[in-house]
Design a protein around this motif. Sequence first.
Motif, mmCIF file in Angstrom:
data_model
loop_
_atom_site.group_PDB
_atom_site.id
_atom_site.type_symbol
_atom_site.label_atom_id
_atom_site.label_comp_id
_atom_site.label_asym_id
_atom_site.label_seq_id
_atom_site.Cartn_x
_atom_site.Cartn_y
_atom_site.Cartn_z
ATOM 1 N N SER A 1 1.440 6.480 11.875
ATOM 2 C CA SER A 1 0.600 6.008 12.914
ATOM 3 C C SER A 1 0.164 4.734 12.722
ATOM 4 O O SER A 1 -0.269 3.897 13.669
ATOM 5 C CB SER A 1 -0.257 6.899 13.873
ATOM 6 N N ASN A 2 0.067 4.342 11.343
ATOM 7 C CA ASN A 2 -0.528 3.165 11.147
ATOM 8 C C ASN A 2 0.510 2.310 10.365
ATOM 9 O O ASN A 2 0.462 1.384 9.709
ATOM 10 C CB ASN A 2 -1.568 3.252 9.912
ATOM 11 N N GLY A 3 1.961 2.610 10.689
ATOM 12 C CA GLY A 3 3.042 1.710 10.609
ATOM 13 C C GLY A 3 3.677 1.696 9.210
ATOM 14 O O GLY A 3 4.621 0.882 8.945
ATOM 15 N N LEU A 4 3.328 2.548 8.403
ATOM 16 C CA LEU A 4 3.963 2.803 6.989
ATOM 17 C C LEU A 4 5.363 3.247 7.217
ATOM 18 O O LEU A 4 5.705 3.994 7.959
ATOM 19 C CB LEU A 4 3.108 3.510 6.112
ATOM 20 N N HIS A 5 6.202 2.981 6.321
ATOM 21 C CA HIS A 5 7.531 3.536 6.403
ATOM 22 C C HIS A 5 7.756 4.317 5.212
ATOM 23 O O HIS A 5 7.490 4.143 4.156
ATOM 24 C CB HIS A 5 8.764 2.671 6.806
ATOM 25 N N THR A 6 8.563 5.485 5.545
ATOM 26 C CA THR A 6 8.951 6.378 4.253
ATOM 27 C C THR A 6 10.016 5.903 3.319
ATOM 28 O O THR A 6 10.919 5.320 3.683
ATOM 29 C CB THR A 6 9.525 7.544 5.069
ATOM 30 N N VAL A 7 9.426 5.834 2.022
ATOM 31 C CA VAL A 7 10.487 5.338 0.944
ATOM 32 C C VAL A 7 11.427 6.457 0.297
ATOM 33 O O VAL A 7 12.375 6.453 -0.475
ATOM 34 C CB VAL A 7 10.106 4.460 0.033
ATOM 35 N N ASN A 8 10.798 7.658 0.315
ATOM 36 C CA ASN A 8 11.040 8.802 -0.517
ATOM 37 C C ASN A 8 10.704 10.093 0.010
ATOM 38 O O ASN A 8 9.519 9.995 0.375
ATOM 39 C CB ASN A 8 10.856 8.658 -1.970
ATOM 40 N N GLY B 1 10.486 17.028 4.708
ATOM 41 C CA GLY B 1 10.200 16.396 3.635
ATOM 42 C C GLY B 1 8.462 16.981 3.372
ATOM 43 O O GLY B 1 7.690 16.629 4.154
ATOM 44 N N ASP B 2 8.197 17.778 2.309
ATOM 45 C CA ASP B 2 6.808 18.003 2.181
ATOM 46 C C ASP B 2 5.868 17.316 1.339
ATOM 47 O O ASP B 2 4.768 17.233 1.517
ATOM 48 C CB ASP B 2 6.851 19.653 1.489
ATOM 49 N N VAL B 3 6.546 16.561 0.384
ATOM 50 C CA VAL B 3 5.696 15.417 0.076
ATOM 51 C C VAL B 3 6.529 14.209 0.277
ATOM 52 O O VAL B 3 7.744 14.024 0.428
ATOM 53 C CB VAL B 3 5.738 15.228 -1.573
ATOM 54 N N THR B 4 5.848 13.146 1.140
ATOM 55 C CA THR B 4 6.601 11.870 1.577
ATOM 56 C C THR B 4 6.023 10.754 0.772
ATOM 57 O O THR B 4 4.487 10.811 0.814
ATOM 58 C CB THR B 4 6.521 11.779 3.050
ATOM 59 N N THR B 5 6.599 9.993 0.269
ATOM 60 C CA THR B 5 6.047 8.766 -0.101
ATOM 61 C C THR B 5 6.155 7.442 0.686
ATOM 62 O O THR B 5 7.158 7.129 1.071
ATOM 63 C CB THR B 5 6.692 8.282 -1.718
ATOM 64 N N PHE B 6 5.036 6.907 1.012
ATOM 65 C CA PHE B 6 5.053 5.911 1.929
ATOM 66 C C PHE B 6 4.873 4.484 1.369
ATOM 67 O O PHE B 6 4.052 4.370 0.385
ATOM 68 C CB PHE B 6 4.151 5.882 3.137
ATOM 69 N N ILE C 1 1.150 -1.114 0.044
ATOM 70 C CA ILE C 1 -0.047 -0.107 -0.141
ATOM 71 C C ILE C 1 0.934 1.414 0.130
ATOM 72 O O ILE C 1 1.774 1.179 0.740
ATOM 73 C CB ILE C 1 -1.029 -0.052 1.047
ATOM 74 N N LYS C 2 0.511 1.945 -0.714
ATOM 75 C CA LYS C 2 1.488 3.410 -1.008
ATOM 76 C C LYS C 2 0.613 4.809 -0.873
ATOM 77 O O LYS C 2 -0.483 4.722 -1.391
ATOM 78 C CB LYS C 2 1.965 3.194 -2.248
ATOM 79 N N VAL C 3 1.138 5.814 -0.150
ATOM 80 C CA VAL C 3 0.672 6.906 -0.215
ATOM 81 C C VAL C 3 1.411 8.043 -0.609
ATOM 82 O O VAL C 3 2.920 7.940 0.007
ATOM 83 C CB VAL C 3 0.004 7.228 0.941
ATOM 84 N N ASP C 4 1.203 8.898 -1.406
ATOM 85 C CA ASP C 4 2.275 10.084 -1.553
ATOM 86 C C ASP C 4 1.601 10.908 -0.604
ATOM 87 O O ASP C 4 0.318 11.638 -0.835
ATOM 88 C CB ASP C 4 2.121 10.670 -2.815
ATOM 89 N N ALA C 5 2.134 11.413 0.440
ATOM 90 C CA ALA C 5 1.238 12.206 1.361
ATOM 91 C C ALA C 5 1.838 13.655 1.354
ATOM 92 O O ALA C 5 2.990 13.961 1.857
ATOM 93 C CB ALA C 5 1.669 11.605 2.834
#
Length: 219
Positions: A173-180, A214-219, A158-162
Amino acid sequence: MEIAVVPESRFQEAILFLRENFPDEPLNQGVRLCEKNVPCELLESHDLHTMEDGLSLMATDPDTGEIAGIALNGISRRGEVEEALKSMGNVENIQYHHIFGLLFNLNKEADLFNKYGIDEIFELRILCVSPKYRGRGIASKLFAASEKIAVERGFKMIKVDATSYFTQKVCESNGLHTVNEINYKKFKDEHGKHIYGKCLEVNIANGNVSLERGDVTTF
Ligand code: ACO
């Protein structure tokens, strides 16, 4: 709050909800691709296409039936980002380039398909909660319900561009980790002016985000 898949019969209502409530998103506040309650074909065609994947969720108030929040979830497939970058040449709108060009390039760089040897990713593309219901955990609940669907349907990632500080918190808080991570500060126009200057201000105003984070973070 009731959470369910957005049925096709409510796609138009979902679009109207996003048209009213999503323009607050920090990147859009900075670049102004879409204005509140004004149709925005370039974004809304993406939204409709995403809803057609049948994975998007809506939170509704059980007392009124009113939409409180939406998670637009879609499937990203290997090669699509490269195709999307190529077809951006046909779009003249500079705001669109500033938003979608940024996100597509970030994804190309992250190269998750090769990094993890997968062909499909469950992508949470848009999280939006109406101001009336914000700060009550609805985005977090929509995220958790989205993750549940992703697992049930057999997705490996599952991926999010936050682009919002709050979404970054939801992901963390849901356990995703930052890749970029990227920082808006590094993007300047030919006159040396920050392209995303306003996005920085909006993120600060909304959540005291540390700019170095980081202003846009991809998880
Ligand atoms: N001040 C400080 N922290 C806050 C605030 C606030 N006003 N509001 C929420 N938070 C924190 C919460 O404490 C929570 O953090 P935690 O997970 O560490 O506990 C986190 O942000 C999420 O809180 P929720 O209550 O679940 O979020 P909410 O339902 O208010 O929705 C959202 C957040 C979707 C970002 C909403 O503000 C919104 O719709 N904004 C406009 C559109 C937007 O920016 N969407 C996100 C873009 S990125 C993307 O779509 C993938």
